[in-house]
Design a protein around this motif. Structure first.
Motif, PDB file in Angstrom:
ATOM      1  N   TYR A  60       0.844  -1.189   0.000  1.00  0.00           N
ATOM      2  CA  TYR A  60       0.000   0.000   0.000  1.00  0.00           C
ATOM      3  C   TYR A  60       0.879   1.238   0.000  1.00  0.00           C
ATOM      4  CZ  TYR A  60      -3.239   3.467   2.050  1.00  0.00           C
ATOM      5  OH  TYR A  60      -3.999   4.579   2.322  1.00  0.00           O
ATOM      6  N   GLY A  61       0.601   2.161  -0.910  1.00  0.00           N
ATOM      7  CA  GLY A  61       1.423   3.361  -1.025  1.00  0.00           C
ATOM      8  C   GLY A  61       0.729   4.633  -0.580  1.00  0.00           C
ATOM      9  N   GLY A  62      -0.384   4.490   0.127  1.00  0.00           N
ATOM     10  CA  GLY A  62      -1.090   5.668   0.612  1.00  0.00           C
ATOM     11  C   GLY A  62      -1.991   6.281  -0.442  1.00  0.00           C
ATOM     12  N   VAL A  63      -2.737   7.295  -0.035  1.00  0.00           N
ATOM     13  CA  VAL A  63      -3.635   8.027  -0.935  1.00  0.00           C
ATOM     14  C   VAL A  63      -2.949   9.331  -1.325  1.00  0.00           C
ATOM     15  CG1 VAL A  63      -5.900   9.077  -1.219  1.00  0.00           C
ATOM     16  CG2 VAL A  63      -5.648   7.017   0.191  1.00  0.00           C
ATOM     17  N   ARG A  64      -2.833   9.555  -2.606  1.00  0.00           N
ATOM     18  CA  ARG A  64      -2.138  10.740  -3.105  1.00  0.00           C
ATOM     19  C   ARG A  64      -3.127  11.877  -3.329  1.00  0.00           C
ATOM     20  NH1 ARG A  64       3.060   8.740  -5.073  1.00  0.00           N
ATOM     21  NH2 ARG A  64       3.410  10.655  -6.269  1.00  0.00           N
ATOM     22  N   ASN A  65      -2.699  13.077  -2.932  1.00  0.00           N
ATOM     23  CA  ASN A  65      -3.490  14.294  -3.058  1.00  0.00           C
ATOM     24  C   ASN A  65      -2.613  15.396  -3.642  1.00  0.00           C
ATOM     25  OD1 ASN A  65      -6.015  13.440  -1.386  1.00  0.00           O
ATOM     26  ND2 ASN A  65      -4.277  12.938  -0.072  1.00  0.00           N
ATOM     27  N   VAL A  66      -3.254  16.431  -4.145  1.00  0.00           N
ATOM     28  CA  VAL A  66      -2.536  17.545  -4.762  1.00  0.00           C
ATOM     29  C   VAL A  66      -2.170  18.582  -3.706  1.00  0.00           C
ATOM     30  CG1 VAL A  66      -2.816  19.553  -6.274  1.00  0.00           C
ATOM     31  CG2 VAL A  66      -3.508  17.294  -7.071  1.00  0.00           C
ATOM     32  N   TYR A  67      -0.961  19.117  -3.812  1.00  0.00           N
ATOM     33  CA  TYR A  67      -0.567  20.253  -2.971  1.00  0.00           C
ATOM     34  C   TYR A  67       0.132  21.294  -3.836  1.00  0.00           C
ATOM     35  CZ  TYR A  67       3.846  17.567  -2.773  1.00  0.00           C
ATOM     36  OH  TYR A  67       4.980  16.845  -3.084  1.00  0.00           O
ATOM     37  N   THR A  68      -0.113  22.561  -3.536  1.00  0.00           N
ATOM     38  CA  THR A  68       0.420  23.627  -4.375  1.00  0.00           C
ATOM     39  C   THR A  68       0.880  24.817  -3.538  1.00  0.00           C
ATOM     40  OG1 THR A  68      -1.528  25.045  -4.728  1.00  0.00           O
ATOM     41  CG2 THR A  68      -1.406  23.009  -6.016  1.00  0.00           C
ATOM     42  N   SER A  69       1.596  25.695  -4.211  1.00  0.00           N
ATOM     43  CA  SER A  69       2.024  26.956  -3.603  1.00  0.00           C
ATOM     44  C   SER A  69       1.066  28.088  -3.932  1.00  0.00           C
ATOM     45  CB  SER A  69       3.427  27.322  -4.109  1.00  0.00           C
ATOM     46  OG  SER A  69       3.407  27.479  -5.529  1.00  0.00           O
ATOM     47  N   GLN A  70       0.069  27.808  -4.777  1.00  0.00           N
ATOM     48  CA  GLN A  70      -0.761  28.870  -5.343  1.00  0.00           C
ATOM     49  C   GLN A  70      -2.099  29.072  -4.642  1.00  0.00           C
ATOM     50  OE1 GLN A  70       0.575  30.797  -7.834  1.00  0.00           O
ATOM     51  NE2 GLN A  70       2.363  29.555  -7.320  1.00  0.00           N
ATOM     52  N   GLY A  71      -2.480  28.172  -3.754  1.00  0.00           N
ATOM     53  CA  GLY A  71      -3.756  28.312  -3.074  1.00  0.00           C
ATOM     54  C   GLY A  71      -4.518  27.002  -3.094  1.00  0.00           C
ATOM     55  N   PRO A  72      -5.625  26.925  -2.362  1.00  0.00           N
ATOM     56  CA  PRO A  72      -6.412  25.693  -2.298  1.00  0.00           C
ATOM     57  C   PRO A  72      -6.947  25.296  -3.673  1.00  0.00           C
ATOM     58  CG  PRO A  72      -7.085  27.247  -0.594  1.00  0.00           C
ATOM     59  CD  PRO A  72      -6.187  27.998  -1.524  1.00  0.00           C
ATOM     60  N   VAL A  73      -7.051  23.988  -3.876  1.00  0.00           N
ATOM     61  CA  VAL A  73      -7.644  23.435  -5.097  1.00  0.00           C
ATOM     62  C   VAL A  73      -8.953  22.770  -4.702  1.00  0.00           C
ATOM     63  CG1 VAL A  73      -7.406  21.679  -6.885  1.00  0.00           C
ATOM     64  CG2 VAL A  73      -5.435  23.090  -6.256  1.00  0.00           C
ATOM     65  N   GLU A  74     -10.046  23.222  -5.321  1.00  0.00           N
ATOM     66  CA  GLU A  74     -11.344  22.636  -5.018  1.00  0.00           C
ATOM     67  C   GLU A  74     -11.988  21.986  -6.227  1.00  0.00           C
ATOM     68  OE1 GLU A  74     -13.665  25.698  -3.221  1.00  0.00           O
ATOM     69  OE2 GLU A  74     -12.432  25.779  -1.399  1.00  0.00           O
ATOM     70  N   THR A  75     -11.665  22.468  -7.426  1.00  0.00           N
ATOM     71  CA  THR A  75     -12.198  21.907  -8.672  1.00  0.00           C
ATOM     72  C   THR A  75     -11.065  21.821  -9.688  1.00  0.00           C
ATOM     73  OG1 THR A  75     -12.734  24.010  -9.740  1.00  0.00           O
ATOM     74  CG2 THR A  75     -14.382  23.097  -8.198  1.00  0.00           C
ATOM     75  N   PRO A  76     -11.259  21.067 -10.774  1.00  0.00           N
ATOM     76  CA  PRO A  76     -10.224  21.010 -11.819  1.00  0.00           C
ATOM     77  C   PRO A  76      -9.857  22.378 -12.371  1.00  0.00           C
ATOM     78  CG  PRO A  76     -11.768  19.198 -12.110  1.00  0.00           C
ATOM     79  CD  PRO A  76     -12.329  20.070 -11.007  1.00  0.00           C
ATOM     80  N   ASP A  77     -10.777  23.303 -12.409  1.00  0.00           N
ATOM     81  CA  ASP A  77     -10.465  24.636 -12.916  1.00  0.00           C
ATOM     82  C   ASP A  77      -9.389  25.327 -12.083  1.00  0.00           C
ATOM     83  OD1 ASP A  77     -12.290  24.389 -14.952  1.00  0.00           O
ATOM     84  OD2 ASP A  77     -13.905  25.454 -13.896  1.00  0.00           O
ATOM     85  N   ASP A  78      -9.315  24.992 -10.795  1.00  0.00           N
ATOM     86  CA  ASP A  78      -8.323  25.622  -9.927  1.00  0.00           C
ATOM     87  C   ASP A  78      -6.898  25.201 -10.267  1.00  0.00           C
ATOM     88  OD1 ASP A  78     -10.281  26.969  -8.469  1.00  0.00           O
ATOM     89  OD2 ASP A  78     -10.565  25.268  -7.116  1.00  0.00           O
ATOM     90  N   LEU A  79      -6.744  24.096 -10.996  1.00  0.00           N
ATOM     91  CA  LEU A  79      -5.407  23.620 -11.376  1.00  0.00           C
ATOM     92  C   LEU A  79      -4.968  24.145 -12.744  1.00  0.00           C
ATOM     93  CD1 LEU A  79      -5.328  19.872 -10.210  1.00  0.00           C
ATOM     94  CD2 LEU A  79      -3.826  21.727  -9.454  1.00  0.00           C
ATOM     95  N   ALA A  80      -5.820  24.880 -13.408  1.00  0.00           N
ATOM     96  CA  ALA A  80      -5.513  25.353 -14.759  1.00  0.00           C
ATOM     97  C   ALA A  80      -4.185  26.107 -14.785  1.00  0.00           C
ATOM     98  CB  ALA A  80      -6.631  26.250 -15.271  1.00  0.00           C
ATOM     99  N   GLY A  81      -3.285  25.655 -15.652  1.00  0.00           N
ATOM    100  CA  GLY A  81      -1.996  26.314 -15.834  1.00  0.00           C
ATOM    101  C   GLY A  81      -0.950  25.977 -14.792  1.00  0.00           C
ATOM    102  N   GLN A  82      -1.314  25.250 -13.750  1.00  0.00           N
ATOM    103  CA  GLN A  82      -0.345  24.921 -12.697  1.00  0.00           C
ATOM    104  C   GLN A  82       0.456  23.671 -13.073  1.00  0.00           C
ATOM    105  OE1 GLN A  82      -1.051  25.407  -8.529  1.00  0.00           O
ATOM    106  NE2 GLN A  82      -3.162  26.116  -8.871  1.00  0.00           N
TER     107      GLN A  82
END
Length: 337
Positions: A155-177
């Motif tokens: 088991y390798g754990g559950v992977r989640n997104v982390y960023t320097s740009q702010g919280p991500v709540e929808t796919p649109d929030d990741l645009a360009g990152q």
């Protein structure tokens, strides 16, 4: 549950892999036998739950084989990044390595099926099905021609997104990152469908890349996020829960075949017993890492999971292109019911 075992057909003995392990006269290595200390490469720290699992297994292996075989763990990419350690296992310069499941896609494209996003319901489901020889045998066998043998899926754990740009709540929030992913076509495509720009990169380069603005963030489980101090430069951790990717303990087939049959049998039994222990250690580590990151100022937030699931769902159909993949995929879904 029996962990995955393949007994390689090669007759090359471990003695022929002098660079892979240090062998000498055994003080407790059985009746006139050899004591073998086999190197194991790992890309995370020695406190990581998989490293702890291997340490406990090595102690038990040493005791139960009367010193015939123990493992020496080299953490923190001491022997190179995961891609480099796979090459060393293939060449026989290294007996064992723990590697991310997505890297095995580079040797058999069918491995993409076990790395699909939003595929598993639980850690228990994952380790059960991926260590079932009836389900995984053909897929694991496909690596033998590349001098790679899979011993166990962890088991390798559950992977989640982390960023320097702010919280991500929808796919649109990741645009360009630009989000670091493990080097594989599946991971790159996954991140693009999630809204970001998948950027393959070795783990050891991620901190500096985020700090310098080369990338905007990464995706990983909370233990790595905190232990590698990524919370310092990317303090927004969003529970996308997009990937539960397995890690594999791999071995050079010739080294494995060269071990005494009784030693192999003991090793296999201990690997079986290590599976629930590794899951337990992993969850404890996630809880501790999350608390540590929060204390350091990291912000954890929920996301619109349905939006992310819908975004990557086409991958489930697009990547099922062989009978081997379909068999594994169906078994995984059935195990989650």
């Amino acid at each position: 549950m029996n962990a995955r075992r393949i007994i390689a057909t090669s007759a090359v003995a471990a003695l022929g892999l002098g660079l892979a392990a240090c062998s000498g006269s055994a003080a407790g290595g059985g009746e006139g036998g050899q004591a073998t200390v086999a190197n194991l490469a790992f890309n995370q720290g020695i406190t990581h739950p998989q490293a702890q699992t291997m340490t406990e297994l090595s102690d038990a292996l040493d005791e139960e084989t009367d010193g015939a075989l123990t493992l020496e763990i080299f953490p923190d990419e001491t022997l190179g990044d995961q891609a480099a350690t796979i090459e060393q296992v293939q060449s026989g310069a290294l007996p064992f390595a723990i590697v991310a499941g997505s890297l095995l896609e580079n040797f058999s494209s069918d491995f993409s099926v076990v790395n699909l996003p939003y595929l598993y319901d639980s850690a228990e489901q994952q380790v059960e099905v991926l260590n079932d020889d009836e389900v995984m045998g053909d897929l694991y066998d496909s690596l033998l021609d590349s001098d790679i043998q899979v011993l166990t899926a962890y088991y390798g754990g559950v992977r989640n997104v982390y960023t320097s740009q702010g919280p991500v709540e929808t796919p649109d929030d990741l645009a360009g990152q630009k989000i670091r992913v493990i080097p594989s076509d599946t991971n790159v495509e996954m991140m693009e469908r999630m809204g970001g720009v998948g950027t393959p990169m070795a783990q050891g380069e991620v901190y500096t890349a985020i700090q310098s603005g080369v990338i905007d963030g990464g995706e990983n489980n909370a233990t790595i996020y905190a232990n590698l101090s990524h919370d310092e430069i990317a303090p927004y951790y969003s529970y996308t829960e997009h990937l539960m990717m397995p890690d594999y303990l791999i071995v050079n087939p010739d080294f494995w075949a060269g071990l005494d049959e009784d030693v192999r049998a003991t090793f296999e039994q201990l690997l079986d017993e290590s599976l629930p222990r590794e899951v337990e250690l992993f969850q404890e580590a996630v809880d501790a890492a999350t608390a540590e990151a929060e204390d350091a100022g990291a912000q954890f937030n929920e996301v619109d999971l349905d939006a992310f699931r819908d975004a990557v769902r086409p991958m489930h159909e697009d990547l099922l292109t062989s009978d081997v993949q379909q068999k594994v995929y169906d078994a995984i879904l059935a195990a989650g019911e």
